[in-house]
Design an enzyme around this catalytic site. Structure first.
Site, mmCIF file in Angstrom:
data_model
loop_
_atom_site.group_PDB
_atom_site.id
_atom_site.type_symbol
_atom_site.label_atom_id
_atom_site.label_comp_id
_atom_site.label_asym_id
_atom_site.label_seq_id
_atom_site.Cartn_x
_atom_site.Cartn_y
_atom_site.Cartn_z
ATOM 1 N N SER A 10 -43.894 -15.965 32.117
ATOM 2 C CA SER A 10 -44.929 -14.952 31.898
ATOM 3 C C SER A 10 -44.421 -13.775 31.060
ATOM 4 C CB SER A 10 -45.449 -14.432 33.242
ATOM 5 O OG SER A 10 -44.385 -13.903 34.018
ATOM 6 N N GLY A 11 -43.558 -14.072 30.084
ATOM 7 C CA GLY A 11 -43.143 -13.054 29.128
ATOM 8 C C GLY A 11 -44.104 -13.032 27.960
ATOM 9 N N ALA A 46 -36.733 -5.636 27.273
ATOM 10 C CA ALA A 46 -36.549 -5.325 25.850
ATOM 11 C C ALA A 46 -36.735 -3.832 25.595
ATOM 12 C CB ALA A 46 -37.529 -6.134 25.002
ATOM 13 N N GLY A 48 -35.666 -2.255 22.445
ATOM 14 C CA GLY A 48 -35.796 -1.930 21.024
ATOM 15 C C GLY A 48 -37.208 -1.895 20.495
ATOM 16 N N GLU A 115 -32.383 -0.254 12.826
ATOM 17 C CA GLU A 115 -31.426 -0.944 13.686
ATOM 18 C C GLU A 115 -30.451 -1.738 12.831
ATOM 19 O OE1 GLU A 115 -34.294 -1.403 17.627
ATOM 20 O OE2 GLU A 115 -33.503 -3.204 16.677
ATOM 21 N N ASP A 214 -33.542 -22.538 32.567
ATOM 22 C CA ASP A 214 -34.352 -23.579 33.217
ATOM 23 C C ASP A 214 -35.087 -24.467 32.217
ATOM 24 O OD1 ASP A 214 -33.662 -22.501 35.740
ATOM 25 O OD2 ASP A 214 -35.283 -21.041 35.612
ATOM 26 N N HIS A 235 -24.615 -8.788 22.633
ATOM 27 C CA HIS A 235 -24.996 -7.435 22.246
ATOM 28 C C HIS A 235 -23.762 -6.556 22.367
ATOM 29 C CE1 HIS A 235 -27.147 -3.710 21.778
ATOM 30 N NE2 HIS A 235 -28.283 -4.375 21.607
ATOM 31 N N ARG A 282 -25.145 -7.451 14.888
ATOM 32 C CA ARG A 282 -24.565 -7.469 16.225
ATOM 33 C C ARG A 282 -23.320 -8.340 16.332
ATOM 34 N NH1 ARG A 282 -30.249 -7.952 19.652
ATOM 35 N NH2 ARG A 282 -30.948 -5.814 19.229
ATOM 36 N N HIS A 343 -26.449 -11.750 25.300
ATOM 37 C CA HIS A 343 -27.740 -11.072 25.207
ATOM 38 C C HIS A 343 -28.889 -11.998 24.826
ATOM 39 C CE1 HIS A 343 -30.498 -7.777 24.546
ATOM 40 N NE2 HIS A 343 -30.676 -8.122 23.273
ATOM 41 N N GLU A 367 -37.504 -17.385 23.695
ATOM 42 C CA GLU A 367 -36.058 -17.547 23.645
ATOM 43 C C GLU A 367 -35.588 -18.957 23.975
ATOM 44 O OE1 GLU A 367 -32.028 -15.219 25.214
ATOM 45 O OE2 GLU A 367 -34.017 -14.480 25.770
ATOM 46 N N ARG A 378 -29.223 -13.521 15.548
ATOM 47 C CA ARG A 378 -30.553 -12.918 15.439
ATOM 48 C C ARG A 378 -30.492 -11.507 14.868
ATOM 49 N NH1 ARG A 378 -33.687 -9.594 18.865
ATOM 50 N NH2 ARG A 378 -32.162 -9.730 20.554
ATOM 51 N N SER A 383 -36.966 -10.900 17.801
ATOM 52 C CA SER A 383 -37.273 -11.879 18.852
ATOM 53 C C SER A 383 -38.679 -11.728 19.413
ATOM 54 C CB SER A 383 -36.252 -11.784 19.985
ATOM 55 O OG SER A 383 -36.176 -10.474 20.491
ATOM 56 N N LEU A 384 -39.120 -10.492 19.691
ATOM 57 C CA LEU A 384 -40.490 -10.300 20.171
ATOM 58 C C LEU A 384 -41.482 -10.764 19.107
ATOM 59 C CD1 LEU A 384 -40.142 -6.771 21.834
ATOM 60 C CD2 LEU A 384 -40.269 -8.969 22.996
#
Length: 510
Positions: A10-11, A46, A48, A115, A214, A235, A282, A343, A367, A378, A383-384
């Protein structure tokens, strides 16, 4: 126990997909299964933001594409990178229309942050709580659809497959209802994996406790293709806390705001490794810190924020400031101790541009999926964005095909699970500690192939020890099983890649 669509997780990846399918197919039942509460996961963590090209004068899609390709060391798929970045503004305004708020200036224009790895300011954020803001608004939006049904504390153990002559299809899932300790089968037309990453397998991580790989493990057991699992992003600025496994994240945006990384003598050292210093990607910053720690024998380096304007810093990073204060660290007077920590998982379940896996009717986004966007590393705040774009792509495909997919009848035998004993709990805890000791930054990125192969032997041994408890398969058993199997994939893939001192990566088929 049937659903037209099962979403596991549920992200942002799972919720944005569920919302779009529910809106387009109001008669379809979308079941969202979470092993904890529906607001727990990496999205909420998250800090950022979302990388989006909005300033067309200084910035461009071409620059964002180039930054993404450079960060990924040339291993990103150019077509995928172009697709994701060109869709970014549309996906952002969709979020805003759903009620998500982002920081703006006095004129109402969205503030853009900088960033590491980005050549321009293009990060849209909500203070240092961007993920939490998005998760809250997405849950509210999902709740407005009567055909989206949430089942919290439902732990999916395995996919149910139907094998035919030339292909395999996913027709449902096996689930433990944690509140009733029952194992049940749920059938579906479409199964959508949005299970997040696997940070908990590592010695140190910024991930929450639910990040146990999972989706990767169950897809692997089902025979799905898994790619590039060795590309784990560490990270560089996790807050060092002695004897703690999960570490608090100090956002990339803090360095973009002007913080310095210094060693125990107070000297900035990153420019020795890259001309961008604190604003390098990173992987470069993490490697530089690891080398500095080896050289000094210290436990951490430090983030220096003392020269930054206090009011503006507090306004932009209230969560970070308060967390540090709770630990007795005042950013105006003290250095923040930092170390690299696992991360983000750049590899995962191999998917196409519609998030279809190699198993029919099984999709994966976020992810847990390997889309081709990130390559070997990345780019910050991509990512979002990736989750939003690929879940959008998936929703369009599923909506167009859902009615033509028959639902399979599954035998609905309910199996009651035994409670975990104290002795079994201790064994699981000790095995997980052994796993964490094996899985480190040095294993993946600095050790010789011989050491990786020794680590693989140790992981196989842990797998065998765990199977001795297989008579009582509770959620904790399956979580550890998933973690060990995911760790094995990470090390196996690491053995098939070679790293050189000039930081170039040469790819071998996996």
């Amino acid at each position: 126990m049937k659903a037209d669509v099962i979403v596991i997780g549920s992200g942002i990846a799972g919720l944005s997909f569920a919302i779009k399918v529910a809106a387009a197919k109001p008669e379809a039942i979308i079941l969202v299964l979470t092993k904890s509460n529906n607001e727990v996961g990496n999205t909420t963590k998250a800090q950022g933001g979302i990388a989006v090209v909005l300033d067309k004068v200084r910035d461009s899609f071409e620059q964002h594409i180039e930054d993404t390709m450079k960060a990924g060391k040339g291993l990103s798929d150019p077509k995928v990178v172009k697709m994701v970045i060109s869709q970014a503004p549309e996906r952002l305004y969709e979020l805003i229309n759903w009620g998500t708020s982002f920081d703006a200036n006095e004129l109402g224009e969205l503030k853009l942050g900088l960033e590491g790895g980005h050549s321009q300011k293009r990060i849209v954020h909500h203070q240092d709580l961007t993920g939490k803001e998005m998760e809250t608004k997405l849950l509210q939006k999902a709740a407005s659809y009567s055909n989206i049904i949430f089942h919290d504390h439902y732990f999916v153990t395995d996919l149910i497959l139907k094998k035919e002559e030339s292909s395999t299809s996913c027709i449902g899932v096996k689930v433990i209802n944690r509140q009733k300790s029952e194992l049940v089968n749920i059938s579906s037309r479409i199964t959508f994996l949005a299970t997040g990453g696997s940070g908990r397998i590592f010695q140190n991580t910024t991930n929450p406790s639910v990040a146990t790989g999972d989706g990767i493990a169950m897809a692997h057991r089902a025979g799905a293709k898994i790619s590039n699992m060795n590309f784990i992003q560490f990270h560089p600025t996790a807050l060092y806390t002695k004897d703690q496994h999960s570490l608090f994240l100090i956002s990339e945006a803090v360095r973009g705001f002007g913080a310095h990384v210094v060693n125990h003598t107070g000297n900035r050292f990153l420019f020795k490794y890259n001309i961008k210093g604190e604003l390098a990607t990173r992987d470069i910053v993490s490697e530089a810190i690891i080398r500095e720690l080896k050289r000094s024998g210290r436990n951490s380096v430090f983030l220096d924020c003392r020269h930054l304007p206090p009011e503006a810093f507090i306004s932009n990073f209230p969560t970070i400031v308060q967390h540090c204060l709770d630990l007795g660290i005042n950013f105006q007077e003290d250095l923040l101790p930092i170390v690299p920590a696992a991360h983000y998982q750049c590899g995962g379940i191999q998917v196409d541009q519609f998030t279809r896996t190699s198993i029919n009717k099984l999709y994966a986004s976020g992810e847990c999926a390997h889309t081709g966007l990130h390559g070997a590393n990345r780019l910050a705040s991509n990512s979002l964005l990736e989750a939003l774009v690929f879940s959008h792509q998936a929703a369009n495909k599923v909506v167009s095909e859902l009615d033509s997919i028959p639902i399979q009848e599954l035998q609905q035998e309910v199996v009651h699970q035994n409670k975990e004993t104290g002795k079994e709990s201790d064994i699981l805890t000790n095995l997980e500690k052994d796993l964490n000791r094996i899985m480190s930054y040095n294993l993946l990125y600095t050790s010789e192939e011989k050491k990786k192969k020794k680590a693989l032997v140790k992981l196989r041994f842990l797998e065998e020890e765990l199977e001795k408890l297989s008579g009582n398969k509770n959620p904790e058993f399956f979580e550890l099983k998933n973690m060990i199997q995911t760790a094995i994939l990470v090390v196996q893939h690491a053995i098939k890649y070679k790293f050189f001192n000039n930081n170039e990566i040469f790819k071998y088929p996996v």
